[in-house]
Scaffold this motif. Structure first.
Motif, short mmCIF file in Angstrom:
data_model
loop_
_atom_site.label_atom_id
_atom_site.label_comp_id
_atom_site.label_asym_id
_atom_site.label_seq_id
_atom_site.Cartn_x
_atom_site.Cartn_y
_atom_site.Cartn_z
N THR A 42 0.91 -1.03 0.16
CA THR A 42 0.00 0.03 0.26
C THR A 42 0.96 1.39 0.11
N LYS A 43 1.26 1.70 1.15
CA LYS A 43 3.06 2.32 0.51
C LYS A 43 3.68 2.67 -0.59
N LEU A 44 4.02 1.44 -1.52
CA LEU A 44 4.59 1.78 -2.93
C LEU A 44 3.53 2.30 -3.38
N ARG A 45 2.44 1.78 -3.13
CA ARG A 45 0.91 2.01 -3.71
C ARG A 45 1.22 3.70 -4.05
N MET A 46 0.52 3.58 -3.16
CA MET A 46 1.13 5.50 -2.07
C MET A 46 1.70 6.42 -3.07
N TYR A 47 3.21 5.72 -2.79
CA TYR A 47 4.64 7.10 -3.06
C TYR A 47 4.51 7.08 -5.18
N PHE A 48 4.28 5.70 -5.31
CA PHE A 48 4.43 5.32 -7.33
C PHE A 48 3.27 6.51 -7.90
N MET A 49 1.83 6.30 -7.05
CA MET A 49 0.70 7.13 -8.05
C MET A 49 0.43 8.62 -7.37
N LEU A 78 -2.42 11.00 1.93
CA LEU A 78 -2.23 10.67 2.97
C LEU A 78 -4.08 10.28 3.60
N GLN A 79 -4.62 11.44 3.17
CA GLN A 79 -6.17 11.10 3.60
C GLN A 79 -6.71 9.97 2.84
N MET A 80 -6.35 9.79 1.55
CA MET A 80 -6.81 8.61 0.17
C MET A 80 -6.42 7.45 1.68
N LEU A 81 -5.64 7.63 1.60
CA LEU A 81 -4.11 6.22 2.73
C LEU A 81 -5.53 6.46 4.18
N ARG A 82 -6.00 6.49 4.64
CA ARG A 82 -6.58 6.57 5.71
C ARG A 82 -7.61 6.41 5.78
N SER A 83 -8.35 6.76 4.36
CA SER A 83 -9.93 6.27 4.45
C SER A 83 -9.78 4.63 3.40
N ALA A 84 -8.88 4.71 3.05
CA ALA A 84 -8.54 3.08 2.49
C ALA A 84 -9.43 3.16 1.39
N SER A 85 -8.94 4.91 0.31
CA SER A 85 -9.63 5.08 -0.16
C SER A 85 -9.35 3.75 -1.63
N MET A 87 -9.02 3.65 -4.64
CA MET A 87 -7.92 4.62 -5.78
C MET A 87 -6.58 4.21 -5.24
N PHE A 88 -6.12 3.38 -4.19
CA PHE A 88 -5.23 2.98 -4.33
C PHE A 88 -5.01 1.27 -4.95
N ASN A 89 -6.61 1.16 -5.25
CA ASN A 89 -6.41 -0.03 -6.13
C ASN A 89 -6.52 -0.47 -7.37
N PRO A 90 -5.35 -1.12 -7.50
CA PRO A 90 -5.24 -1.49 -9.48
C PRO A 90 -6.33 -1.62 -10.17
N GLY A 91 -6.73 -2.65 -9.77
CA GLY A 91 -7.94 -2.64 -10.58
C GLY A 91 -9.26 -2.87 -10.28
N SER A 96 -13.39 0.79 -12.77
CA SER A 96 -14.23 2.67 -12.93
C SER A 96 -13.56 3.56 -14.32
N ASP A 97 -15.41 3.79 -13.88
CA ASP A 97 -15.68 5.16 -14.66
C ASP A 97 -13.89 6.14 -14.80
#
Length: 334
Positions: A42-49, A78-85, A87-91, A96-97
């Motif tokens: 998850t952390k790598l996804r956050m940094y990468f995106m 960080l807000q996305m991470l803490r809200s379990a967004s 958006m961190f899910n490639p699938g 998504s639209d």
């Protein structure tokens, strides 16, 4: 390139000498974006995106929080991470639209959460970069950024399988000078998520703040009088290639003389460029445009009354250097 610009090796070495023994504040390396508790993927996804869509963020700001550019990018992700967004899910992003992704970015980077007040521009471009990343990672790496990164075995160059080589397949990371890739790797390294095995192949991070500081310091000389005047006038340039490469060469000298790692030079010049050496200059105007000053927050200095480089930096004594600006180019490289 020689007809346009040249590296002043002596001046670069003088600036490197100023940095000897100067340290980054420990609390900067302890900030939430680096130390937040979550799993490695998850952390790598956050940094990468976050790094993928962070370029030319001149207008990105949140006045209520006093956050600009990258600081607001860190806060938003960080807000996305803490809200379990999702958006961190490639699938999820792949299915998504596209309007939904744009809407989410607008809400995330709006001071009041209202999409119409979003300060993140070039949204179609940034959205497309995220979609491309997620599609490629989903198809080739089982939706895992960890697999993508670990498959490079910690090497930047590795017969086509190194981090610089593999990550360049993404539009967001296609910069020939690898700015975003190196910045992503810096974050991941600072967070203890990866270790670079061939640091001799690192290309210095080079963005617009870095270029401006190096030009004003006199570490790189603009030989073409027409281009020099155009930089002072902030006239749009067709290319920044020659100047940017010369700045990269200068940073290598500065790093060598200072004793700091090549990536670490970014931690000194980037905050200087976005605070004390921007529209106003601490050396000439007597004040910093950023409150609080980013350089003071990141670098251990005795006081903020004078610039650390004053007297050695050519721009501190000569307005013909102080008036220089980085090349104004249309780019998503930085």
């Amino acid at each position: 390139m020689d007809k346009i610009v040249k590296v002043d090796q002596g001046q670069s070495a003088k600036i490197g000498s100023v940095l000897k023994g100067v340290k980054i504040r420990p609390e900067f390396m302890e900030r939430d974006f680096i130390k937040v508790e979550t799993d490695r993927e998850t952390k790598l996804r956050m940094y990468f995106m976050a790094v993928a869509i962070c370029h030319q963020t001149h207008h990105l700001h949140n006045n209520k929080l006093n956050l600009w550019g990258w600081d607001y990018m860190e806060y938003g992700f960080l807000q996305m991470l803490r809200s379990a967004s999702a958006m961190f899910n490639p699938g999820y992003i792949c299915m998504s639209d596209q309007k939904e992704i744009t809407y989410y970015l607008q809400k995330t980077f709006s001071p009041d959460g209202r999409p119409e007040n979003c300060t993140l521009d070039r949204l179609p471009e940034r959205k497309n970069m995220l979609i491309e990343i997620c599609k490629i990672v989903k198809e080739n790496n089982h939706s895992s950024i960890s697999d993508l990164i670990d498959g490079c075995d910690g090497k930047l160059i590795n017969n086509g399988k190194g981090l610089y080589e593999v990550l360049s397949q993404f539009t967001a990371f296609s910069d020939p000078e690898k700015k975003k890739i190196t910045f992503f790797l810096k974050l991941a390294t600072d967070a203890g998520l990866i270790r670079i095995k061939d640091p001799e192949n690192i290309i210095p991070i080079m963005d617009y703040h870095m270029q401006r500081v190096i030009l004003r310091m006199g570490c790189v000389e603009i030989l073409d009088k027409k281009i020099r005047l155009e930089l002072i006038a902030k006239k749009r340039q067709t290319s920044d290639e020659a100047i940017r490469k010369a700045c990269i060469d200068s940073v290598r000298i500065i790093a060598d003389v200072s004793g700091h790692g090549i990536i670490s030079i970014n931690d000194f010049f980037w905050p200087l460029g976005r605070s004390c050496c921007n529209v106003t200059t601490l050396c000439n105007d007597g004040y910093c445009m950023k409150q609080p000053c980013t350089f003071d927050l990141m670098v251990e200095i005795k006081n903020h009354d004078n610039c650390l480089f004053e007297g050695v930096c050519l721009g501190s004594n000569d307005y013909t250097y102080r008036d220089l600006w980085e090349p104004d180019v249309e780019t998503h490289f930085y």
